[in-house]
Design an enzyme around this catalytic site. Structure first.
Site, PDB file in Angstrom:
ATOM      1  N   LYS A  31      48.307  31.801 -39.035  1.00  0.00           N
ATOM      2  CA  LYS A  31      49.689  31.983 -39.436  1.00  0.00           C
ATOM      3  C   LYS A  31      49.981  31.103 -40.640  1.00  0.00           C
ATOM      4  CE  LYS A  31      53.590  30.196 -38.667  1.00  0.00           C
ATOM      5  NZ  LYS A  31      55.000  29.870 -38.460  1.00  0.00           N
ATOM      6  N   THR A 117      62.707  30.003 -31.140  1.00  0.00           N
ATOM      7  CA  THR A 117      62.344  29.264 -29.928  1.00  0.00           C
ATOM      8  C   THR A 117      62.889  27.831 -29.937  1.00  0.00           C
ATOM      9  OG1 THR A 117      60.214  29.001 -31.018  1.00  0.00           O
ATOM     10  CG2 THR A 117      60.291  30.514 -29.174  1.00  0.00           C
ATOM     11  N   ARG A 205      51.230  22.760 -33.465  1.00  0.00           N
ATOM     12  CA  ARG A 205      50.977  21.345 -33.154  1.00  0.00           C
ATOM     13  C   ARG A 205      50.033  21.089 -31.985  1.00  0.00           C
ATOM     14  NH1 ARG A 205      57.248  20.147 -34.041  1.00  0.00           N
ATOM     15  NH2 ARG A 205      57.175  22.336 -33.397  1.00  0.00           N
TER      16      ARG A 205
HETATM   17  O1  C5P Z   1      53.853  23.562 -33.635  1.00  0.00           O
HETATM   18  P1  C5P Z   1      54.366  24.737 -32.858  1.00  0.00           P
HETATM   19  O2  C5P Z   1      53.340  25.319 -31.910  1.00  0.00           O
HETATM   20  O3  C5P Z   1      55.697  24.475 -32.206  1.00  0.00           O
HETATM   21  O4  C5P Z   1      54.591  25.845 -33.978  1.00  0.00           O
HETATM   22  C1  C5P Z   1      55.181  27.079 -33.699  1.00  0.00           C
HETATM   23  C2  C5P Z   1      55.077  27.940 -34.913  1.00  0.00           C
HETATM   24  O5  C5P Z   1      55.704  29.196 -34.642  1.00  0.00           O
HETATM   25  C3  C5P Z   1      55.760  27.374 -36.153  1.00  0.00           C
HETATM   26  O6  C5P Z   1      54.937  27.704 -37.260  1.00  0.00           O
HETATM   27  C4  C5P Z   1      57.070  28.108 -36.250  1.00  0.00           C
HETATM   28  O7  C5P Z   1      57.468  28.324 -37.586  1.00  0.00           O
HETATM   29  C5  C5P Z   1      56.736  29.443 -35.589  1.00  0.00           C
HETATM   30  N1  C5P Z   1      57.865  30.133 -34.963  1.00  0.00           N
HETATM   31  C6  C5P Z   1      58.607  29.567 -33.948  1.00  0.00           C
HETATM   32  N2  C5P Z   1      59.670  30.240 -33.406  1.00  0.00           N
HETATM   33  C7  C5P Z   1      59.982  31.463 -33.833  1.00  0.00           C
HETATM   34  C8  C5P Z   1      59.211  32.068 -34.837  1.00  0.00           C
HETATM   35  C9  C5P Z   1      58.151  31.354 -35.379  1.00  0.00           C
HETATM   36  O8  C5P Z   1      58.312  28.451 -33.521  1.00  0.00           O
HETATM   37  N3  C5P Z   1      60.958  32.142 -33.287  1.00  0.00           N
END
Ligand code: C5P
Length: 228
Positions: A31, A117, A205
């Site tokens: 991503k 989220t 992360r």
């Molecule tokens: O680090 P983490 O696992 O929290 O990252 C989640 C990824 O998913 C981030 O790149 C964030 O931009 C993306 N994302 C999200 N919620 C959404 C859409 C995309 O956390 N609704």
């Protein structure tokens, strides 16, 4: 079988490529999001594709219909296999995205972001509904507008799948048991997301901040495979 996307949320091309190299052959999707794409541009998706990755270009387009129509074409030209628009951009904006990619030989899948989220109860400006109810209502619209799928949290994926069985569901906010939620609010474990019907899981992360990103990804994949 659900597929895992590695969120390359880092601010260096070298670090992104290093992580991608470490996880190549294990995780099928990378991503590329707002920060990294803004920094390095389209050369990165191309390099990742050459390593065998499918590209999830997560730029969450939200603008007037014409601009979003142009943006999705540009994303397709950058090699995106999957991209995102905000459902809150509304019907004409989402239809512009669909129409601008129609007829392409291998067009990217279009996912509509429902409620981020990171939103908890009462945090969405101007929206009285709970994030879960709001996400569900946007998912119904996304289906009617012809999007391929929605981005939602693990809290609502089972409901979305029940109400809109033809929509693909992509779930971020993935946290293996014991990990902190960071800035996310509606987090679930990889097992719970898959059990509830997610088609794609996005994790950043929990993998990239681990002392061993490859083992962290292997652990998530193992948890995912035990559910299906
Ligand atoms: O680090 P983490 O696992 O929290 O990252 C989640 C990824 O998913 C981030 O790149 C964030 O931009 C993306 N994302 C999200 N919620 C959404 C859409 C995309 O956390 N609704």
């Amino acid at each position: 079988m659900a597929q895992l996307a590695l969120a390359l949320d880092v601010l260096s091309r070298e670090r992104a490529l290093g992580l991608a190299r470490e996880l190549a052959g294990l995780v099928p999707w990378c991503k590329v999001g707002l920060a990294l794409f803004t920094l390095v541009g389209p050369a990165l998706p191309e390099a990742l594709k050459n390593m065998g990755y499918k590209i999830f270009l997560d730029l969450k387009f939200y603008d007037i219909p014409r601009t979003v129509g142009q943006a999705v074409r540009a994303a397709a030209a950058c090699g995106a296999d999957m991209l995102t628009v905000h459902c809150q951009g509304g019907e004409r904006m989402c239809l512009a995205a669909v129409e601008n990619l129609a007829g392409m030989e291998r067009r990217p899948l279009i996912f509509g972001v429902t409620a981020l989220t990171s939103f908890g109860q009462g945090e969405m400006p101007g929206v009285a509904a709970d994030p879960e109810d709001f996400a569900l209502s946007l998912a119904g619209r996304a289906e009617a507008w012809g999007l391929d799928g929605v981005v939602c949290s693990g809290f609502e994926v089972a409901h979305v799948k029940r109400n809109c069985p033809d929509l693909l569901c992509l779930v971020p906010g993935i946290r293996p048991a014991g990990l902190v939620e960071d800035d996310q609010r509606r987090v679930v474990t990889p097992a719970a997301a898959v059990k509830d019907g997610a088609d794609f899981l996005v994790a950043g992360r929990p993998i990239i901040e681990s002392p061993s990103p490859r083992s962290a990804a292997e652990k998530i994949l193992q948890e995912m495979s035990q559910q299906k």
